[in-house]
Design a protein around this motif. Structure first.
Motif, PDB file in Angstrom:
ATOM      1  N   CYS A   1       0.821  -1.202   0.000  1.00 37.51           N
ATOM      2  CA  CYS A   1       0.000   0.000   0.000  1.00 37.51           C
ATOM      3  C   CYS A   1       0.871   1.275   0.000  1.00 37.51           C
ATOM      4  O   CYS A   1       0.898   2.023   0.962  1.00 37.51           O
ATOM      5  CB  CYS A   1      -0.940  -0.043   1.198  1.00 37.51           C
ATOM      6  N   PHE A   2       1.587   1.457  -1.107  1.00 34.56           N
ATOM      7  CA  PHE A   2       2.399   2.671  -1.297  1.00 34.56           C
ATOM      8  C   PHE A   2       1.837   3.389  -2.515  1.00 34.56           C
ATOM      9  O   PHE A   2       1.709   2.790  -3.587  1.00 34.56           O
ATOM     10  CB  PHE A   2       3.863   2.313  -1.567  1.00 34.56           C
ATOM     11  N   PHE A   3       1.535   4.675  -2.330  1.00 33.72           N
ATOM     12  CA  PHE A   3       0.924   5.434  -3.420  1.00 33.72           C
ATOM     13  C   PHE A   3       1.953   6.040  -4.365  1.00 33.72           C
ATOM     14  O   PHE A   3       1.599   6.671  -5.341  1.00 33.72           O
ATOM     15  CB  PHE A   3       0.024   6.534  -2.853  1.00 33.72           C
TER      16      PHE A   3
ATOM     17  N   SER B   1      12.811   5.963  -9.865  1.00 34.95           N
ATOM     18  CA  SER B   1      12.836   5.020 -10.993  1.00 34.95           C
ATOM     19  C   SER B   1      13.178   3.624 -10.465  1.00 34.95           C
ATOM     20  O   SER B   1      13.787   3.480  -9.400  1.00 34.95           O
ATOM     21  CB  SER B   1      13.905   5.493 -11.978  1.00 34.95           C
ATOM     22  N   ARG B   2      12.833   2.606 -11.245  1.00 34.18           N
ATOM     23  CA  ARG B   2      13.199   1.235 -10.860  1.00 34.18           C
ATOM     24  C   ARG B   2      14.713   1.078 -10.791  1.00 34.18           C
ATOM     25  O   ARG B   2      15.222   0.238 -10.063  1.00 34.18           O
ATOM     26  CB  ARG B   2      12.639   0.220 -11.868  1.00 34.18           C
ATOM     27  N   SER B   3      15.430   1.856 -11.560  1.00 36.21           N
ATOM     28  CA  SER B   3      16.894   1.740 -11.593  1.00 36.21           C
ATOM     29  C   SER B   3      17.520   2.281 -10.312  1.00 36.21           C
ATOM     30  O   SER B   3      18.673   2.003 -10.034  1.00 36.21           O
ATOM     31  CB  SER B   3      17.475   2.574 -12.730  1.00 36.21           C
ATOM     32  N   LEU B   4      16.758   3.084  -9.557  1.00 30.76           N
ATOM     33  CA  LEU B   4      17.297   3.644  -8.314  1.00 30.76           C
ATOM     34  C   LEU B   4      16.601   2.946  -7.144  1.00 30.76           C
ATOM     35  O   LEU B   4      16.761   1.749  -6.979  1.00 30.76           O
ATOM     36  CB  LEU B   4      17.115   5.165  -8.307  1.00 30.76           C
ATOM     37  N   SER B   5      15.769   3.670  -6.380  1.00 28.04           N
ATOM     38  CA  SER B   5      15.190   3.001  -5.209  1.00 28.04           C
ATOM     39  C   SER B   5      13.717   2.649  -5.393  1.00 28.04           C
ATOM     40  O   SER B   5      13.009   2.369  -4.435  1.00 28.04           O
ATOM     41  CB  SER B   5      15.374   3.884  -3.972  1.00 28.04           C
ATOM     42  N   GLY B   6      13.231   2.683  -6.661  1.00 26.57           N
ATOM     43  CA  GLY B   6      11.798   2.440  -6.877  1.00 26.57           C
ATOM     44  C   GLY B   6      11.429   0.991  -7.141  1.00 26.57           C
ATOM     45  O   GLY B   6      10.260   0.685  -7.405  1.00 26.57           O
ATOM     46  N   ASN B   7      12.406   0.084  -7.074  1.00 31.93           N
ATOM     47  CA  ASN B   7      12.120  -1.294  -7.493  1.00 31.93           C
ATOM     48  C   ASN B   7      11.601  -2.149  -6.336  1.00 31.93           C
ATOM     49  O   ASN B   7      12.270  -3.074  -5.877  1.00 31.93           O
ATOM     50  CB  ASN B   7      13.390  -1.907  -8.109  1.00 31.93           C
ATOM     51  N   PHE B   8      10.403  -1.852  -5.891  1.00 28.65           N
ATOM     52  CA  PHE B   8       9.784  -2.566  -4.762  1.00 28.65           C
ATOM     53  C   PHE B   8       9.659  -4.059  -5.100  1.00 28.65           C
ATOM     54  O   PHE B   8       9.546  -4.432  -6.276  1.00 28.65           O
ATOM     55  CB  PHE B   8       8.402  -1.969  -4.480  1.00 28.65           C
ATOM     56  N   GLU B   9       9.613  -4.857  -4.043  1.00 32.08           N
ATOM     57  CA  GLU B   9       9.562  -6.324  -4.171  1.00 32.08           C
ATOM     58  C   GLU B   9       8.436  -6.818  -5.106  1.00 32.08           C
ATOM     59  O   GLU B   9       8.591  -7.779  -5.841  1.00 32.08           O
ATOM     60  CB  GLU B   9       9.301  -6.842  -2.759  1.00 32.08           C
ATOM     61  N   ILE B  10       7.296  -6.113  -5.084  1.00 35.29           N
ATOM     62  CA  ILE B  10       6.130  -6.551  -5.859  1.00 35.29           C
ATOM     63  C   ILE B  10       6.434  -6.571  -7.372  1.00 35.29           C
ATOM     64  O   ILE B  10       5.838  -7.351  -8.118  1.00 35.29           O
ATOM     65  CB  ILE B  10       4.887  -5.660  -5.548  1.00 35.29           C
ATOM     66  N   TYR B  11       7.392  -5.751  -7.801  1.00 35.39           N
ATOM     67  CA  TYR B  11       7.775  -5.767  -9.217  1.00 35.39           C
ATOM     68  C   TYR B  11       8.286  -7.156  -9.616  1.00 35.39           C
ATOM     69  O   TYR B  11       7.867  -7.732 -10.620  1.00 35.39           O
ATOM     70  CB  TYR B  11       8.853  -4.706  -9.506  1.00 35.39           C
ATOM     71  N   ALA B  12       9.201  -7.700  -8.794  1.00 42.08           N
ATOM     72  CA  ALA B  12       9.771  -9.024  -9.115  1.00 42.08           C
ATOM     73  C   ALA B  12       8.696 -10.102  -8.974  1.00 42.08           C
ATOM     74  O   ALA B  12       8.636 -11.043  -9.777  1.00 42.08           O
ATOM     75  CB  ALA B  12      10.943  -9.319  -8.203  1.00 42.08           C
ATOM     76  N   ILE B  13       7.820  -9.953  -7.982  1.00 39.90           N
ATOM     77  CA  ILE B  13       6.765 -10.971  -7.780  1.00 39.90           C
ATOM     78  C   ILE B  13       5.858 -11.029  -9.003  1.00 39.90           C
ATOM     79  O   ILE B  13       5.521 -12.103  -9.508  1.00 39.90           O
ATOM     80  CB  ILE B  13       5.960 -10.652  -6.488  1.00 39.90           C
ATOM     81  N   PHE B  14       5.478  -9.855  -9.514  1.00 44.79           N
ATOM     82  CA  PHE B  14       4.589  -9.827 -10.681  1.00 44.79           C
ATOM     83  C   PHE B  14       5.335 -10.321 -11.929  1.00 44.79           C
ATOM     84  O   PHE B  14       4.793 -11.092 -12.728  1.00 44.79           O
ATOM     85  CB  PHE B  14       4.023  -8.418 -10.862  1.00 44.79           C
TER      86      PHE B  14
ATOM     87  N   PRO C   1       3.688   0.939  -6.165  1.00 41.86           N
ATOM     88  CA  PRO C   1       3.562  -0.492  -5.868  1.00 41.86           C
ATOM     89  C   PRO C   1       2.107  -0.957  -5.810  1.00 41.86           C
ATOM     90  O   PRO C   1       1.760  -2.064  -6.216  1.00 41.86           O
ATOM     91  CB  PRO C   1       4.226  -0.616  -4.494  1.00 41.86           C
ATOM     92  N   LEU C   2       1.226  -0.074  -5.340  1.00 37.54           N
ATOM     93  CA  LEU C   2      -0.203  -0.369  -5.260  1.00 37.54           C
ATOM     94  C   LEU C   2      -0.771  -0.799  -6.629  1.00 37.54           C
ATOM     95  O   LEU C   2      -1.569  -1.737  -6.721  1.00 37.54           O
ATOM     96  CB  LEU C   2      -0.884   0.927  -4.819  1.00 37.54           C
ATOM     97  N   ASN C   3      -0.357  -0.105  -7.676  1.00 37.75           N
ATOM     98  CA  ASN C   3      -0.860  -0.435  -9.016  1.00 37.75           C
ATOM     99  C   ASN C   3      -0.283  -1.757  -9.520  1.00 37.75           C
ATOM    100  O   ASN C   3      -0.970  -2.523 -10.194  1.00 37.75           O
ATOM    101  CB  ASN C   3      -0.507   0.675 -10.014  1.00 37.75           C
TER     102      ASN C   3
END
Ligand code: PLP
Length: 396
Positions: free
Chosen positions: A68-70, A75-88, A275-277
């Motif tokens: 639940c992060f809005f 960017s994904r290349s910096l600190s935007g690559n939350f775990e849910i990206y890899a899960i999806f 990450p929410l999306n």
């Protein structure tokens, strides 16, 4: 300033001026100019975006709570690559047996991927004439682009270009769509694959923006349905249409995935989606097999409606599935029909050049699983009435 004013005036004169009106939405209807209208312009093909129960079950889910992060805030290349990206991405990889790379939208995916393929030496692009604008923008991002267009879904025209050019290039990329967004017809995938195999140095790039979710076994699109996923080199899926979310991905091999991670500017230089999306897209994708009833309804409704339109014998009708186009040719005529249909309670856009070819303006109808059959019957009656009005007003 004068240049801009001249340009806007010329768009206006050509009946091609765009405006953005405020809207409200409720189920299959849209509120516009103080009136509720049946929305025949939505890409919410399975009606998932407007499904309140689905929304509630997402809000109650563990996947929602954990993600639940809005904002991804980077960017994904910096600190935007939350775990849910890899899960999806892992879920998509298991479904399509290719490597997946998420992008912020279909537009970002196409310009990011195509522009990097375009940056390779000695490559040629052969694009279907009806390919989406985001493909063209990817191709236009470099001056040196080698690119030709073949007539829409015309395998003879494509074969001719392949015959002529395949010796001159190290690689040729064919760009096509699974279900075309304006004509509404399917790509001739078996023929495209046969050509790819025949010419050897050919790669297939297929954009399934309009077929993912709404078509095929478990909603996995055209290539999966025809059992030819392994012959597609680049598969684009978008999540803002039948998936009822936002975002997109490219499915390709590992080397290309790493190449895009390292070079695709639309991935590197843009804040990642919240990450929410991503969690919402994951949630829907993991439930895709359960929407079979929606797909069945959509198919039945579409076949039925197409046959009713054809029986009128008044217009050229395009489309194989839930996107149908009524060809009206002149911009003025398409606008006349659009405005009249709006008066009778229907919202659908007149699509004009440059989106269509010259003198091929049309009304684009996109049907959704919950579009009411009885309203479509009224639509047909109104169409006849409007056609008569048009003939008496303009063709005296
Ligand atoms: C074929 C095709 N590809 C890509 C896109 C862009 O996708 P998005 O809306 O996610 O940017 C569209 C949008 O209409 C489309 O029709």
């Amino acid at each position: 300033m004068q240049q801009i004013l001249n340009l806007l005036a010329s768009l206006n004169n050509q009946a091609n001026y765009r405006t953005l009106s405020p809207q409200q939405h409720k189920d299959v209807e849209i509120y516009l100019n103080q009136k509720w209208l049946l929305n025949l312009a939505s890409n919410d093909y399975l009606n998932l975006a407007s499904d309140k129960n689905l929304k509630e079950s997402f809000l109650d889910s563990e996947i929602f709570r954990k993600n639940c992060f809005f904002s991804a805030s980077s960017s994904r290349s910096l600190s935007g690559n939350f775990e849910i990206y890899a899960i999806f991405e892992e879920l998509l990889e298991s479904l399509f047996n290719k490597k997946a790379l998420l992008f912020n939208s279909g537009y970002h995916a196409n310009i990011g991927v195509i522009s990097r393929l375009n940056n390779l030496k000695n490559v040629l692009f052969l694009a279907d004439k009806s390919i989406h604008a985001s493909h063209i923008d990817g191709l236009k991002s470099f001056h040196k682009t080698h690119f030709k267009r073949f007539a829409h879904n015309d395998m003879q025209s494509l074969t001719h270009l392949l015959d002529k050019y395949h010796h001159h290039y190290e690689a040729i990329f064919i760009l096509s769509e699974g279900l075309f967004s304006i004509e509404g017809d399917f790509a001739k995938l078996h023929s495209l694959i046969a050509l790819k195999k025949h010419f050897k140095n050919v790669y297939l790039y297929l954009d399934e923006a309009h077929s993912i979710g709404s078509f095929g076994d478990n909603g996995l699109g055209l290539a999966q349905n025809l059992n030819c996923l392994e012959d597609i080199d680049f598969l684009i899926l978008t999540f803002g249409k039948a998936i009822g979310s936002v975002g997109a991905c490219v499915l390709c091999n590992q080397v290309f995935k790493e190449y895009f991670i390292n070079t695709a500017r639309s991935l590197i230089y843009s804040t990642a989606l919240p990450p929410l999306n991503i969690a919402m897209s994951y949630f829907i994708f993991s439930k895709l097999p359960y929407f079979e009833e929606n797909r069945k309804r959509l198919k039945a409704l579409s076949l039925n409606f197409k046959s009713s339109l054809e029986q009128l014998e008044l217009f050229e009708i395009l489309g194989d599935y839930n996107i149908l186009s009524i060809i009206l040719k002149e911009n003025q005529k398409a606008l006349f029909f659009q405005q009249k249909l709006q008066e009778y309670g229907f919202f659908l856009p007149a699509i004009k050049p440059p989106t269509t070819a010259k003198n091929r303006a049309c009304l684009r109808i996109s049907l959704c699983a919950n579009t009411p059959q009885e309203k479509l019957e009224i639509f047909i009656k109104n169409l006849i009435k409007i056609n008569n009005e048009y003939l008496s007003e303009y063709k005296k």
